[in-house]
Design a protein around this motif. Structure first.
Motif: not given
Length: 296
Positions: A52-54, A60-67
């Motif tokens: 999903g997405s946040a 900006t999609d928080l779930l798609a960001l790297d560490e």
């Protein structure tokens, strides 16, 4: 999990949170509230998977960001967290003053000469006593550790604040002060607050919207005024949470929530619900018009 087994800790959670608003996410322990908050900041364990997405306001999609991106430009700056277990998030060999000064320096760019004063101001904002600033985490009570974590979370003035049980261990006066500060943090500057709590009195004091989670799913969302007043909750579980309060019926909900790894085919609350029928036990109710219940 072991043996290739999966547990759906949170499923089909859809929430909207506007600037200047507070959404209170409530429910019994183990229903998935803290997992949801951890997912938004990339803090889940390595064996967890998200879908999903946040999305933040800029897309900006928080779930798609790297560490690396989460650590350098999101946590504390765009999304802040008051953790559920603050003592576990504080470095045991450093004083609270040291924690605050480092956070102030990193998030605000305050000059070294001004760090001491800025750290004390940050502590006062969360009602953390100046007399305890030079103590280590193990020298604090649970309530003081909670206030230290709240002070750290507020420093960056992040547009979105996730507060996971921010009133745990506090007496009622400090609960009121803490939630009032969180309310001011959002309303006065157009920031958003997602507050995860067992404390329905605190949720009543601060929330614009209430979302109720049970067994990993949102079962009801409602304006706080309607939820705590008239007409009241529509889902039997949500109504049971309110009826369990001492100032109301003081009647506990019977039974216990199901294991997330062994959910029944129908409504997860059916075994504890006085209104459940054969349809409830066979068919999972869809989330429609703010509630997931065949009898809403």
């Amino acid at each position: 999990m072991r043996g290739g087994r999966y547990v759906a800790a949170v499923t089909d959670a859809t929430l909207a949170l506007a600037p200047g608003a507070c959404l209170a996410l409530v429910g019994e322990s183990g229903c998935g509230k803290s997992v949801l908050a951890s997912a938004l900041l990339g803090l889940l364990p390595g064996n967890a998977e998200t879908a999903g997405s946040a999305r933040l306001a800029d897309g900006t999609d928080l779930l798609a960001l790297d560490e690396r991106t989460l650590a350098r430009s999101v946590r504390g700056r765009r999304v802040a967290l008051v953790p559920q277990s603050p003592a576990a998030h504080l470095t045991p060999v450093r004083t609270i003053r040291s924690h605050l000064e480092e956070t102030v320096r990193e998030l605000t760019g305050t000059a070294r000469a001004d760090l001491r004063e800025a750290a004390e101001a940050a502590a006062d904002r969360a009602a953390f006593p100046a007399t305890h600033l030079d103590r280590h985490p193990h020298e604090l009570s649970g309530g003081l550790a909670q206030r230290a974590a709240t002070a750290l979370a507020l420093i960056g003035d992040a547009p979105l604040l996730l507060a996971d049980e921010p009133t745990t261990g506090l007496d009622r006066d400090l609960v009121h002060r803490t939630v009032d500060e969180l309310r001011a943090h959002t309303r006065d500057a157009g920031r958003a607050l997602l507050m995860i709590t067992h404390d329905l009195a605190a949720a009543h004091r601060i929330a614009d919207t209430v979302a109720v989670m049970y067994a990993g799913r949102i079962v009801e969302t409602a304006p706080a005024e309607a939820f705590f007043g008239a007409p009241g909750p529509r889902h039997p579980y949500a109504r049971g949470l309110l009826d369990a309060l001492p100032e109301r019926a003081f009647a506990p909900i019977p039974g216990a929530p199901p294991e997330l790894g062994a959910l029944p085919p129908g409504c997860a609350f059916a075994a504890r619900c006085p209104r459940a029928d054969s349809r409830c036990r066979a068919d999972r109710p869809p989330f429609t018009e703010g509630v997931a219940c065949h009898h809403a």
